[in-house]
Design a protein around this motif. Structure first.
Motif, PDB file in Angstrom:
ATOM      1  N   PRO A  32       0.813  -1.214   0.000  1.00 54.71           N
ATOM      2  CA  PRO A  32       0.000   0.000   0.000  1.00 54.71           C
ATOM      3  C   PRO A  32       0.852   1.272   0.000  1.00 54.71           C
ATOM      4  N   ASP A  33       0.246   2.349  -0.426  1.00 62.31           N
ATOM      5  CA  ASP A  33       0.893   3.660  -0.444  1.00 62.31           C
ATOM      6  C   ASP A  33       1.022   4.161   0.988  1.00 62.31           C
ATOM      7  N   GLY A  34       2.232   4.373   1.427  1.00 58.44           N
ATOM      8  CA  GLY A  34       2.485   4.790   2.801  1.00 58.44           C
ATOM      9  C   GLY A  34       1.929   6.153   3.152  1.00 58.44           C
ATOM     10  N   THR A  35       1.737   7.013   2.170  1.00 57.75           N
ATOM     11  CA  THR A  35       1.234   8.359   2.467  1.00 57.75           C
ATOM     12  C   THR A  35      -0.263   8.365   2.744  1.00 57.75           C
ATOM     13  N   THR A  36      -0.974   7.321   2.322  1.00 55.03           N
ATOM     14  CA  THR A  36      -2.425   7.280   2.522  1.00 55.03           C
ATOM     15  C   THR A  36      -2.883   6.072   3.332  1.00 55.03           C
ATOM     16  N   SER A  37      -1.987   5.178   3.670  1.00 55.37           N
ATOM     17  CA  SER A  37      -2.346   3.949   4.385  1.00 55.37           C
ATOM     18  C   SER A  37      -2.469   4.181   5.878  1.00 55.37           C
ATOM     19  N   THR A  38      -3.233   3.293   6.504  1.00 56.78           N
ATOM     20  CA  THR A  38      -3.301   3.286   7.960  1.00 56.78           C
ATOM     21  C   THR A  38      -2.199   2.385   8.490  1.00 56.78           C
ATOM     22  N   GLY A  98      12.649  -3.276  -0.644  1.00 54.53           N
ATOM     23  CA  GLY A  98      12.917  -1.842  -0.801  1.00 54.53           C
ATOM     24  C   GLY A  98      11.637  -1.041  -0.930  1.00 54.53           C
ATOM     25  N   ALA A  99      10.687  -1.536  -1.721  1.00 56.49           N
ATOM     26  CA  ALA A  99       9.414  -0.831  -1.896  1.00 56.49           C
ATOM     27  C   ALA A  99       8.641  -0.762  -0.585  1.00 56.49           C
ATOM     28  N   PHE A 100       8.634  -1.857   0.159  1.00 53.10           N
ATOM     29  CA  PHE A 100       7.930  -1.844   1.442  1.00 53.10           C
ATOM     30  C   PHE A 100       8.594  -0.854   2.405  1.00 53.10           C
ATOM     31  N   ASN A 101       9.909  -0.887   2.486  1.00 54.20           N
ATOM     32  CA  ASN A 101      10.617   0.040   3.373  1.00 54.20           C
ATOM     33  C   ASN A 101      10.379   1.490   2.977  1.00 54.20           C
ATOM     34  N   ASP A 102      10.328   1.757   1.684  1.00 52.89           N
ATOM     35  CA  ASP A 102      10.037   3.123   1.221  1.00 52.89           C
ATOM     36  C   ASP A 102       8.653   3.570   1.672  1.00 52.89           C
ATOM     37  N   GLN A 103       7.681   2.665   1.627  1.00 53.85           N
ATOM     38  CA  GLN A 103       6.321   3.022   2.034  1.00 53.85           C
ATOM     39  C   GLN A 103       6.207   3.186   3.550  1.00 53.85           C
ATOM     40  N   LYS A 108       5.663   7.094   7.944  1.00 54.10           N
ATOM     41  CA  LYS A 108       6.194   7.796   9.115  1.00 54.10           C
ATOM     42  C   LYS A 108       6.294   9.288   8.850  1.00 54.10           C
ATOM     43  N   ALA A 109       6.727   9.651   7.661  1.00 54.26           N
ATOM     44  CA  ALA A 109       6.842  11.075   7.326  1.00 54.26           C
ATOM     45  C   ALA A 109       5.464  11.726   7.268  1.00 54.26           C
ATOM     46  N   ALA A 110       4.482  11.045   6.711  1.00 57.81           N
ATOM     47  CA  ALA A 110       3.135  11.589   6.612  1.00 57.81           C
ATOM     48  C   ALA A 110       2.459  11.659   7.972  1.00 57.81           C
ATOM     49  N   SER A 111       2.910  10.829   8.907  1.00 56.84           N
ATOM     50  CA  SER A 111       2.329  10.787  10.250  1.00 56.84           C
ATOM     51  C   SER A 111       2.902  11.862  11.170  1.00 56.84           C
ATOM     52  N   ALA A 116       3.741  16.421   5.933  1.00 54.49           N
ATOM     53  CA  ALA A 116       4.483  16.376   4.660  1.00 54.49           C
ATOM     54  C   ALA A 116       5.789  15.608   4.842  1.00 54.49           C
ATOM     55  N   ALA A 117       6.095  14.843   3.854  1.00 55.70           N
ATOM     56  CA  ALA A 117       7.356  14.121   3.860  1.00 55.70           C
ATOM     57  C   ALA A 117       8.499  15.091   3.588  1.00 55.70           C
ATOM     58  N   PRO A 118       9.654  14.881   4.246  1.00 51.58           N
ATOM     59  CA  PRO A 118      10.778  15.760   3.974  1.00 51.58           C
ATOM     60  C   PRO A 118      11.253  15.583   2.530  1.00 51.58           C
ATOM     61  N   ALA A 119      11.710  16.668   1.948  1.00 47.86           N
ATOM     62  CA  ALA A 119      12.194  16.625   0.564  1.00 47.86           C
ATOM     63  C   ALA A 119      13.471  15.805   0.483  1.00 47.86           C
ATOM     64  N   LYS A 120      13.593  15.043  -0.608  1.00 47.67           N
ATOM     65  CA  LYS A 120      14.809  14.258  -0.818  1.00 47.67           C
ATOM     66  C   LYS A 120      15.885  15.162  -1.376  1.00 47.67           C
TER      67      LYS A 120
END
Length: 121
Positions: A32-38, A98-103, A108-111, A116-120
């Motif tokens: 799932p998308d980490g920015t919108t997931s519970t 890698g994809a799971f860790n990224d999400q 965490k950033a969205a929470s 907002a997630a920090p800029a890369k």
């Protein structure tokens, strides 16, 4: 004679191809998308990812066992096929992890306060 030779070659290739597909690749998991997931959705995905990784380890063992069973009788084409299957599976496992860790990082950033997630960099 040509027909007999062609039949023997076809049978040999067919047997090699059959043996190469005896190990079945596990189904891919949806992350799932980490920015919108519970948190619960990410935890459920974590269980699926762990199950997928365990199934992929079994798949790798199967591929390795098939290769070992052929031993010195394995043709160069068969060896390449099995090595490619092994390497592709390992790459896929790395991509899924890698994809799971990224999400998880995105979650965490969205929470965080501000959301907002920090800029890369």
């Amino acid at each position: 004679m040509r027909l007999l030779t062609s039949c023997c070659i076809t049978a040999a290739v067919g047997c090699c191809a059959f043996a190469a597909v005896a190990c079945e690749t596990p189904s891919m998991v949806a992350i799932p998308d980490g920015t919108t997931s519970t948190k619960d959705q990410l935890l459920a995905a974590q269980v699926q990812v762990k199950s997928y990784m365990a199934a992929m380890q079994q798949y790798l063992s199967c591929v390795d066992d098939e290769m070992a069973a052929k031993g010195d009788d394995a043709t160069a084409v068969y060896k390449k096929l099995m090595i490619d299957r092994h390497n592709t599976a390992v790459s896929e496992m790395e991509s899924v992890a890698g994809a799971f860790n990224d999400q998880v990082k995105a979650f965490k950033a969205a929470s965080q306060p501000g959301g907002a997630a920090p800029a890369k960099k």
